[in-house]
Design an enzyme around this catalytic site. Structure first.
Site, short mmCIF file in Angstrom:
data_model
loop_
_atom_site.label_atom_id
_atom_site.label_comp_id
_atom_site.label_asym_id
_atom_site.label_seq_id
_atom_site.Cartn_x
_atom_site.Cartn_y
_atom_site.Cartn_z
N ASN A 182 2.89 0.82 0.33
CA ASN A 182 1.58 0.16 0.36
C ASN A 182 0.63 1.09 1.10
O ASN A 182 0.67 1.18 2.31
CB ASN A 182 1.73 -1.19 1.09
CG ASN A 182 0.41 -1.87 1.33
OD1 ASN A 182 -0.61 -1.47 0.77
ND2 ASN A 182 0.42 -2.91 2.16
N LYS A 192 -2.46 0.93 1.49
CA LYS A 192 -3.57 0.23 2.14
C LYS A 192 -4.90 0.96 1.88
O LYS A 192 -5.05 1.56 0.83
CB LYS A 192 -3.29 0.05 3.64
CG LYS A 192 -1.94 -0.63 3.88
CD LYS A 192 -1.74 -1.10 5.29
CE LYS A 192 -0.38 -1.77 5.43
NZ LYS A 192 -0.16 -2.37 6.74
N HIS A 211 -0.71 -10.20 0.92
CA HIS A 211 -0.41 -9.40 2.11
C HIS A 211 -1.05 -10.05 3.34
O HIS A 211 -2.13 -10.63 3.25
CB HIS A 211 -0.94 -7.97 1.93
CG HIS A 211 -0.45 -7.05 3.00
ND1 HIS A 211 -1.07 -6.96 4.23
CD2 HIS A 211 0.63 -6.24 3.05
CE1 HIS A 211 -0.38 -6.10 4.98
NE2 HIS A 211 0.65 -5.65 4.30
N GLU A 243 -2.68 -8.90 5.69
CA GLU A 243 -4.06 -8.47 5.99
C GLU A 243 -5.05 -9.22 5.11
O GLU A 243 -6.17 -9.53 5.55
CB GLU A 243 -4.15 -6.94 5.82
CG GLU A 243 -3.44 -6.23 6.98
CD GLU A 243 -2.77 -4.91 6.63
OE1 GLU A 243 -3.11 -4.30 5.60
OE2 GLU A 243 -1.89 -4.48 7.41
N GLU A 288 7.43 -9.98 5.59
CA GLU A 288 6.79 -9.09 6.56
C GLU A 288 6.38 -9.90 7.79
O GLU A 288 5.33 -10.56 7.78
CB GLU A 288 5.56 -8.43 5.95
CG GLU A 288 5.86 -7.58 4.74
CD GLU A 288 4.76 -6.55 4.49
OE1 GLU A 288 5.07 -5.36 4.52
OE2 GLU A 288 3.60 -6.95 4.30
N GLY A 335 2.49 -2.40 11.29
CA GLY A 335 1.62 -1.38 11.87
C GLY A 335 1.69 -1.30 13.38
O GLY A 335 0.88 -0.63 14.02
N SER A 360 6.74 -1.78 10.03
CA SER A 360 7.20 -0.63 10.82
C SER A 360 8.55 -0.08 10.36
O SER A 360 9.36 0.37 11.16
CB SER A 360 7.23 -0.97 12.31
OG SER A 360 5.93 -1.29 12.77
P1 PGA Z 1 3.73 -0.81 8.18
O1 PGA Z 1 3.04 -1.79 7.09
O2 PGA Z 1 4.93 -0.21 7.49
O3 PGA Z 1 2.68 0.19 8.50
O4 PGA Z 1 4.11 -1.66 9.34
C1 PGA Z 1 3.80 -2.56 6.20
C2 PGA Z 1 2.89 -3.41 5.35
O5 PGA Z 1 1.90 -3.93 5.87
O6 PGA Z 1 3.12 -3.59 4.15
#
Ligand code: PGA
Length: 253
Positions: free
Chosen positions: A10, A12, A97, A99, A169, A175, A215
């Site tokens: 992803n 982003k 997601h 976010e 997640e 993140g 992460s």
């Molecule tokens: P990250 O994000 O691996 O940077 O923690 C995962 C995601 O939000 O899909």
């Protein structure tokens, strides 16, 4: 039918068009290193889809988008439809997601509408669910995942559900560098599978891949992917480097 392992990047809101092309080329170049059992997916931003589609065409790397709108077309400024994604060569689409949920008003209801629309157009949804830190601390992890899952799949047939991927997640792990322990991830994902059994029966529940996300890195991927109910990963930060992304996929061996 055995379930697939899906490792999806992803990206982003990262990478300009030339940068995305460069990253996609690097992923394609190293894709042979990934175990044959793994489906690789890259999810760039909308503006990069058509160029990245050219890079991944005819390779084992599939193209994914990060969102879609549930309407067919019309006066929805700024939105992208399922048929547009299909026409750009997209196969997978990330839906719900955290976010989108946190910052852009995504709800269980819009996740459901988007999932139905994706399926209607033959796109494979990657449906994201997961609890906030406050929810985990309040002992609500399973309840939140159950609510989000049942919301996302409301009115979706078993036949269609079998085409989807779920990404678990935990929001506190995204993140932050704070990966869930293998036990935390496996426990949550076993529970998610239990809810799927309740919704669709064990045959369908057994073939839906449940990814872990948050992460995930090459050094923690192997332990996570060894778990019974962890069938891949949705990778953010580490997907921005081809070596790290493929390093995670290697953990599925
Ligand atoms: P990250 O994000 O691996 O940077 O923690 C995962 C995601 O939000 O899909």
């Amino acid at each position: 039918m055995t379930r697939r392992i899906v490792i999806a990047g992803n990206w982003k809101m990262n990478k300009t068009v030339p940068e995305a092309v460069e990253l996609a080329k690097a992923v394609v170049a190293q894709a042979a290193e990934a175990p044959a059992s793994v489906d690789l997916v890259v999810c760039p931003t909308f503006v990069c889809l058509t160029e990245v589609a050219k890079v991944v065409a005819g390779t084992r790397v599939a193209l994914g988008a990060q969102d879609l709108h549930w309407e067919e077309s019309g006066a929805f400024t700024g939105k992208i439809s399922a048929s547009m994604l299909v026409s750009a060569g997209v196969k997978y689409v990330i839906i719900g997601h955290s976010e989108q949920r946190q910052f852009f008003g995504e709800t269980d209801e819009t996740v459901n509408k988007k999932t139905k629309q994706a399926l209607k157009h033959g796109l494979l949804p990657i449906v994201c669910i997961g609890e906030l830190l406050s929810e985990r601390e309040a002992g609500q992890t399973d309840a939140v995942n159950e609510r989000q899952l049942k919301g996302a799949y409301a009115g979706i047939s078993a036949e269609d559900a079998a085409k989807t991927v779920i990404a678990y997640e935990p929001v506190w792990a995204i993140g932050t560098g704070k990966v869930a322990t293998v036990e935390q991830a496996q426990d949550a994902q076993a529970f998610i599978r239990k809810v799927l059994v309740e919704l669709y029966g064990s045959e369908v529940a057994e073939i839906i891949p449940i990814q872990y996300g948050g992460s995930m890195k090459p050094d923690n991927a192997k332990g996570l992917l060894a778990q019974k109910d962890i069938d891949g990963g949705l990778i953010g930060g580490a997907a921005l480097k081809a070596g790290d992304f493929l390093g995670i996929a290697a953990g599925a061996a």
